[in-house]
Design an enzyme around this catalytic site. Structure first.
Site, PDB file in Angstrom:
ATOM      1  N   SER A 231       0.834  -1.191   0.000  1.00  0.00           N
ATOM      2  CA  SER A 231       0.000   0.000   0.000  1.00  0.00           C
ATOM      3  C   SER A 231       0.876   1.250   0.000  1.00  0.00           C
ATOM      4  O   SER A 231       1.735   1.401  -0.862  1.00  0.00           O
ATOM      5  CB  SER A 231      -0.955  -0.048   1.191  1.00  0.00           C
ATOM      6  OG  SER A 231      -1.976   0.908   1.070  1.00  0.00           O
ATOM      7  N   GLU A 352      -9.306  -5.873  -3.392  1.00  0.00           N
ATOM      8  CA  GLU A 352      -8.692  -4.870  -2.523  1.00  0.00           C
ATOM      9  C   GLU A 352      -9.738  -4.007  -1.813  1.00  0.00           C
ATOM     10  O   GLU A 352      -9.683  -3.791  -0.601  1.00  0.00           O
ATOM     11  CB  GLU A 352      -7.784  -3.946  -3.349  1.00  0.00           C
ATOM     12  CG  GLU A 352      -6.631  -4.614  -4.056  1.00  0.00           C
ATOM     13  CD  GLU A 352      -5.352  -4.611  -3.248  1.00  0.00           C
ATOM     14  OE1 GLU A 352      -5.385  -4.221  -2.065  1.00  0.00           O
ATOM     15  OE2 GLU A 352      -4.317  -5.013  -3.799  1.00  0.00           O
ATOM     16  N   HIS A 418      -7.673  -5.808   0.864  1.00  0.00           N
ATOM     17  CA  HIS A 418      -6.445  -5.026   0.952  1.00  0.00           C
ATOM     18  C   HIS A 418      -5.615  -5.455   2.160  1.00  0.00           C
ATOM     19  O   HIS A 418      -6.096  -5.426   3.293  1.00  0.00           O
ATOM     20  CB  HIS A 418      -6.813  -3.545   1.061  1.00  0.00           C
ATOM     21  CG  HIS A 418      -5.663  -2.601   0.921  1.00  0.00           C
ATOM     22  ND1 HIS A 418      -4.872  -2.543  -0.205  1.00  0.00           N
ATOM     23  CD2 HIS A 418      -5.171  -1.654   1.765  1.00  0.00           C
ATOM     24  CE1 HIS A 418      -3.955  -1.600  -0.053  1.00  0.00           C
ATOM     25  NE2 HIS A 418      -4.110  -1.048   1.142  1.00  0.00           N
TER      26      HIS A 418
END
Length: 505
Positions: A231, A352, A418
């Site tokens: 991320s 995600e 995610h």
């Protein structure tokens, strides 16, 4: 696809086990718990959960960014004093998760407990790193340097999932270093009068230099350092890959769920009037001071953090394009090859966006819409980055993570959400919400071993293990229903992306 050489046994370890006495089960020099570094003489430990892993935790790599050093680039720490390196240091100042009701919360058992975000222990004296290394390396080992995610506003190395001791215990073939860095207003102030606005990135770079200069003393190979981020941590790792193209330090880079091409509107600040910092300065009567920055240095970080909450600015302080550390047009930088030649693993997760819908808002998950967002932001930017890397001759491996494991997935977030892959790579998936399944363990070992093959030989390690290059038109699906790793044609993965029309950079 060639068979993967995956070990078949795995023991689940407690993440924060009590250290044993500071002695080794074998005599020196085979095991050394006192290590000289530029920061001082570290006194580490071995615990019962990972009896063949030396741990050196909470190691300062810079002077504390406090007082006059607040909002300044990190200053290198040089000392020969002893350091008790037995506890992971506090995270840098940020809004506690318990006070962030709209942030997704990974808590299958209910409540606001999470394993992805820091324990609520914060301090401005936070520029520390942690080293996990085998008990007695027989040769210099490859090194992973981990940058956590958190949108550049939250995160820390004391997050429960980010402890790799069971992974290092199992392989005895690599070292993992996790790094703290400043975020939000303390790491990315965007304040008028400051020369350096992207302080969190400078923290990461200084930590990487510390690893280069000191890792040999832990049994590591300074020529085999892989930066690894997820991320915002992946965005940061890629930013550094562009900023230090002549001296990247790294031999490889792993970018999970983001690259430098991630839409800037979601990860950069465009506050050219410095309005956000000025609003905080006004709250403390510092706006009319000769230097609002210096005036705010006299305010505690806790009060500044509280003011950000009251002003609704907790997510407003992000990296800014200075054309030195952060660029305004990464597609252009890719096209001219203005980044390091380090090989890369680039990938994203199948769903995600499932984790980006706050359950407290009572929003019903619409998988179709969520996946459209996932593809546009995560999958397709990874596709474009891979395509641009290929045109400039950079070695690239592509993947998508599809794992769906209930013991780490909140009930409202099915599928590979995610960050869902991280507990499997670190080896902590079965530590908090029930044991992992046999297949989940297999996926975990497979990812660990493939990441390790890449660290050993970023150019050819994965190819030799059966993971074909992006340039060969191939990618892999990880953790799907058929096998831990499944080879597919790249068009099967990227067919939803119109490369010629996509304009989200």
């Amino acid at each position: 696809m060639h068979p993967f050489n995956i070990l078949t046994t795995l023991t689940i370890y407690t993440v924060f086990a009590t250290p044993l006495a500071k002695c080794c089960p074998v005599a020196p020099p085979d095991c050394v718990l006192e290590v000289e570094t530029s920061s001082g003489v570290l006194n580490g430990f071995i615990n019962a959960s990972a009896p063949s892993v030396r741990q050196f935790l909470g190691v300062p790599f810079a002077l504390p960014p406090t007082g006059t050093r607040r909002w300044q680039p990190p200053s290198k720490l040089e000392s020969d004093k002893p350091i008790n390196a037995t506890n992971i240091g506090p995270a840098c100042p940020q809004q506690p998760l318990s006070a962030t009701p709209t942030l997704y919360v990974y808590a299958p058992s209910g409540g606001n407990r999470t394993e992805f975000f820091p324990l609520e222990n914060f301090s401005e004296d936070c520029l520390t790193l942690n080293v996990w290394t085998p008990e007695a390396p027989s040769k210099p080992l490859p090194v992973f340097v981990w940058y956590f995610g958190g949108g550049f506003v939250q995160g820390g190395t004391n997050s429960l999932y980010f402890n790799p001791q069971s992974w290092v215990q199992r392989t005895q073939q690599h070292i993992v270093v996790t790094v703290n860095f400043r975020s939000n207003i303390f790491g990315f102030p965007n304040a008028n009068g400051l020369t350096d606005q992207n302080l969190g990135l400078l923290d990461q770079r200084l930590a990487l230099e510390w690893v280069r200069d000191n890792i040999a003393n832990f049994g590591g190979d300074p020529l085999k350092i892989v930066t690894w981020g997820e991320s915002a941590g992946a965005i940061a790792a890629d930013y550094l890959n562009f900023a230090y193209l002549e001296d990247p330090i790294i031999s490889g880079i792993i970018l999970e769920s983001s690259t430098a091409l991630f839409p800037p509107k979601l990860c950069q600040s465009f506050d050219k009037a410095y309005a956000n910092f000025s609003a905080v300065a006004i709250a403390f009567g510092c706006a009319t001071a000769l230097s609002p920055v210096d005036c705010l240095k006299n305010v505690t970080w806790q009060d500044i953090q509280d003011s950000m909450v009251k002003l609704n600015l907790t997510s407003s302080f992000l990296p800014t394009a200075d054309e030195r550390l952060v660029f305004s047009n990464y597609a252009q930088r890719y096209e001219i090859g203005a980044y390091s030649s380090a090989p890369a693993i680039i990938g994203s997760n199948q769903h995600e966006a499932n984790a980006l819908i706050p359950p407290i808002l009572g929003v019903t998950l619409n998988e179709t819409h969520a996946d459209e967002y996932t593809n546009a932001t995560f999958l397709c930017t990874a596709a474009i980055a891979s395509q641009l890397r290929e045109t400039t001759g950079r070695t690239t491996y592509r993947y998508r993570y599809d794992g769906n494991f209930p013991n780490i997935s909140p009930p409202d977030f099915p599928g590979a959400y995610h960050a869902a892959e991280l507990p499997l790579i670190f080896g902590t998936a079965g530590d908090y919400h029930g044991a992992s399944t046999t297949y989940e363990d297999s996926v975990s070992r497979s990812m660990q071993d493939m990441w390790l093959e890449f660290a050993k030989d970023p150019l050819n390690g994965l190819r030799n293990a059966g993971w074909c290059l992006y340039a060969d038109g191939k990618a892999v699906l990880i953790g799907g229903t058929e096998a831990p790793f499944q080879e597919i044609d790249i068009l099967q993965l990227d067919s939803v992306c119109n490369m010629s029309r996509l304009r989200i950079m």
